[in-house]
Design an enzyme around this catalytic site. Structure first.
Site, PDB file in Angstrom:
ATOM      1  CD  GLU A 283       0.506  -1.638   3.337  1.00 33.65           C
ATOM      2  OE1 GLU A 283      -0.131  -2.349   2.267  1.00 33.65           O
ATOM      3  OE2 GLU A 283       0.710  -1.891   4.585  1.00 33.65           O
ATOM      4  CG  HIS A 307      -5.823  -5.724   1.317  1.00 33.28           C
ATOM      5  ND1 HIS A 307      -6.987  -6.083   2.151  1.00 33.28           N
ATOM      6  CD2 HIS A 307      -4.564  -5.129   1.590  1.00 33.28           C
ATOM      7  CE1 HIS A 307      -5.639  -5.941   3.496  1.00 33.28           C
ATOM      8  NE2 HIS A 307      -4.328  -5.808   2.647  1.00 33.28           N
ATOM      9  CD  GLU A 308      -2.800  -3.810  -0.940  1.00 37.84           C
ATOM     10  OE1 GLU A 308      -1.835  -3.220  -0.145  1.00 37.84           O
ATOM     11  OE2 GLU A 308      -2.262  -4.826  -1.437  1.00 37.84           O
ATOM     12  CG  HIS A 311      -3.532  -0.738   3.820  1.00 32.91           C
ATOM     13  ND1 HIS A 311      -3.337  -1.022   5.465  1.00 32.91           N
ATOM     14  CD2 HIS A 311      -2.803  -2.185   3.082  1.00 32.91           C
ATOM     15  CE1 HIS A 311      -2.499  -2.342   5.683  1.00 32.91           C
ATOM     16  NE2 HIS A 311      -3.150  -3.193   3.891  1.00 32.91           N
ATOM     17  CD  GLU A 330      -1.725  -5.373   6.505  1.00 33.59           C
ATOM     18  OE1 GLU A 330      -3.155  -5.905   5.582  1.00 33.59           O
ATOM     19  OE2 GLU A 330      -0.930  -4.820   5.731  1.00 33.59           O
ATOM     20  CG  ASP A 385       9.240 -10.246   7.690  1.00 34.48           C
ATOM     21  OD1 ASP A 385       9.026  -8.804   7.081  1.00 34.48           O
ATOM     22  OD2 ASP A 385      10.235 -10.031   6.329  1.00 34.48           O
ATOM     23  CE1 TYR A 393      -1.500  -9.613   6.403  1.00 34.26           C
ATOM     24  CE2 TYR A 393      -3.050  -8.614   4.914  1.00 34.26           C
ATOM     25  CZ  TYR A 393      -1.415  -9.300   5.747  1.00 34.26           C
ATOM     26  OH  TYR A 393      -0.849  -8.308   4.940  1.00 34.26           O
TER      27      TYR A 393
HETATM   28 ZN   LIG Z   1      -2.692  -5.292   3.597  1.00 33.97          ZN
END
Ligand SMILES: [Zn+2]
Length: 612
Positions: A283, A307-308, A311, A330, A385, A393
């Site tokens: 994003e 989705h992006e 953000h 998320e 990560d 999510y």
């Molecule tokens: Zn995302």
């Protein structure tokens, strides 16, 4: 970022010597001094695979006794560091680079006893920088020019910029980027859409952003507008298909603005990356980075764009303070994504997409260690990560879906809109959000949700009893067909699958029984040709079912797929399955051919998955 449907749990690390009590993943000490504005002057060298030049920080000193600036770096080679004196001249200063940690990098301590306003770090990146991917011409769509792109989230920004690499701070930036004359550079800033290619590009990002949103792409890029506000940067070979696929982007922005208030970032463009991009999308503000694997030809996977875009409110406008609060980025974004999809494509499709998420969370939570199933997670000493997966999510999205159900859509929409407005350009912690929801919803509308329930959702493990049971009428019909087929009431050729959407196909493949046999797989493939589908999602779902059954007829297509695509959500689980179900040799053979084409983040993870 969009990676969902797999949990990436391969980057466990030992201890870190990060000192900041507020963000365990950064060496920065923000209450001493922080960067207000960054100026980058970098040259892109495709031969050496390096960025070289300087980063100039404009500083704000918070503690009059502070004598140094501490930055995060990773794999950077520092040439010299200067500060600007009162007389505007530049002077050398001393610095110290700490021990190198494979995940957190090196602490750079710059001695600045006079508390100057500006400091310049001259440096060069490493060809192995984890936040950059250098592609040869052969790895691009056009095959003629090289390509470079960055991926700074979560803590890879420090591998190409010496910076306070924590989402807990915000800065504005300008940049001058020098590239080969026939290539175009773009950044998460004010790109000039059809600027003449001359190898010298200027950028400005006037809104303060967290450092993980600084991004760059360089390649043989062309631009095509989709509306006054939106457009696409891509290689010529991909441009037309991308414009057709994502032509609803403006409508998505309009619908999102109706729900959650004005879009704060000016333009919204998309950069289409080569297939080795390790994620679905990123994003980066004003310019989302997008995998080409969602160009399916029928807009069936454009929820990634929703989705992006989402953000732009959750994440970019209101940002998680540390990666332990990732769900605030998320989970909210996944919820907003679904609302945008509903507004643009109707409730039936949105409901199917939500039901797929619900299925995914319920299935994958069984394989996640219990202590990692709370929304607020302990990320101390862990690679952030690692945190991207079903919990932040999917569980996050289900929590917001639950809130919507309990307080009613109208009330909850106003609540979210106010939340984004109240905390715009600020950071948020789980604790702060819990307080906010207590005063803005629980106290105002008593009897809808208890404080205990709220805490169970944010801090509790597993799925709360109140988790919404999401079903889709369309999937109920697909399930009937599966049940009849399994019970042998109908043959494979009698399955009523006319007019099924990609979502119904995904549900079908993912809900085939555990008892599925090799013979049944062959029958289905004969009728539906799943093995050769061009839809990356369907192919992934299909290979996930066929690998455990050692359906070797799919191996050629499987190898081609895994070599072409670098998106971790797809390839990591497939490598794991091959490894797990007696086909380690095949996994290693594919990996040998593909490894160099994958992003460093993917290489790092897969080296661990395959233990090589
Ligand atoms: Zn995302």
């Amino acid at each position: 970022m969009r990676i969902i449907f797999t949990l990436i749990t391969f980057l466990m690390v030992g201890t870190s010597n990060a000192t900041n009590s507020r963000d365990p993943h950064s060496f920065a000490v923000l209450d001493q001094v922080s960067t207000q504005h960054l100026y980058l002057d970098l040259s892109v060298d495709f031969q050496k695979k390096t960025l070289a030049g300087f980063a100039e920080h404009r500083l704000v000193w918070h503690n009059p006794k502070a004598q140094s600036l501490i930055l995060d770096t990773k794999q950077l080679s520092i040439k010299k560091i200067l500060y600007q004196g009162q007389n505007k001249s530049w002077y050398r200063t001393t610095y110290h680079l700490g021990a190198s940690d494979p995940v957190f990098g090196q602490k750079l301590t710059i001695s600045l006893p006079k508390q100057p306003e500006r400091v310049r770090i001259y440096y060069q990146t490493s060809p192995e920088a984890t936040g950059l991917q250098w592609l040869t011409p052969a790895q691009t769509a056009g095959k003629k020019y090289p390509f470079l792109f960055s991926q700074s989230q979560a803590i890879h920004g420090r591998s190409w910029i010496p910076i306070q690499d924590t989402p807990g701070m915000r800065l504005t930036y300008t940049a001058r980027i020098h590239t080969p004359a026939d290539l175009r550079a773009v950044m998460s800033a004010d790109n000039t859409q059809n600027a003449e290619k001359d190898g010298d590009y200027m950028f400005h990002m006037p809104q303060p952003i967290p450092p993980y949103l600084i991004a760059i792409g360089v390649g043989n890029l062309h631009f095509k507008a989709m509306s006054q506000q939106t457009g696409i940067y891509a290689e010529k070979e991909t441009l037309a298909a991308a414009v057709a696929e994502f032509s609803d982007t403006q409508i998505m922005i309009d619908e999102a603005e109706t729900l959650y208030g004005p879009y704060a970032w000016g333009r919204y463009d998309l950069l289409i990356l080569p297939p080795s991009f390790p994620f679905g999308g990123m994003e980066n503000p004003r310019l989302s980075f997008i995998t080409p694997t969602v160009i399916a030809g029928d807009k069936s996977l454009v929820n990634l764009i929703a989705h992006e875009l989402a953000h732009s409110w959750s994440g970019n406008l209101v940002t998680n303070a540390t990666w332990a609060d990732l769900w605030l980025n998320e989970g909210f974004t996944s919820y907003v994504e679904n609302r945008i999809m509903e507004a643009v494509f109707g409730p039936a499709r949105a409901q199917m997409e939500l039901a797929l998420v619900s299925d995914w969370v319920r299935k994958s939570i069984q394989d996640i260690p219990l202590e990692k199933t709370s929304l607020k997670v302990n990320t101390q000493n862990k690679d952030p990560d690692d945190s991207f997966g079903a919990i932040p999510y999917g569980k996050g999205q289900l929590f917001l879906t639950y809130l919507e159900q309990q307080f009613g859509r109208k009330t909850f929409d106003i609540f979210l809109k106010n939340y984004f407005q109240t905390y715009q350009f600020q950071t948020m912690t789980s604790e702060h959000f819990t307080q906010y929801i207590q005063t803005q919803l629980l106290d105002k509308y008593p009897g809808r949700m208890t404080e205990k329930e709220l805490h169970e959702w944010v801090y509790g493990q597993g799925l709360p009893e109140t988790t919404p049971d999401v079903t889709s009428p369309a999937f109920t019909k697909v399930q009937e067909q599966i049940d009849h087929w399994v019970a042998q009431k109908i043959t494979t050729s009698q399955i009523k699958s006319n007019h099924w959407s990609v979502h119904e196909w995904l549900y079908f493949i993912e809900n085939l029984p555990e008892t599925l046999t090799l013979e049944q797989v062959k029958q289905l493939d004969n009728r539906y040709q799943f093995t050769t589908t061009q839809n990356a999602e369907i192919a992934w779902a299909w290979f996930s079912r066929t690998i455990p059954l050692q359906y070797t007829q799919a191996n050629t297509s499987l190898a081609t797929y895994m070599q072409r695509i670098g998106r971790m959500r797809f390839i990591v689980p497939l490598y794991k399955l091959l490894n797990q179900y007696g086909q380690r040799e095949l996994a290693l053979e594919i990996y040998r051919k593909s490894r160099l084409g994958y992003h460093p983040i993917a290489q790092h993870g897969l080296d661990r998955v395959l233990k090589i």
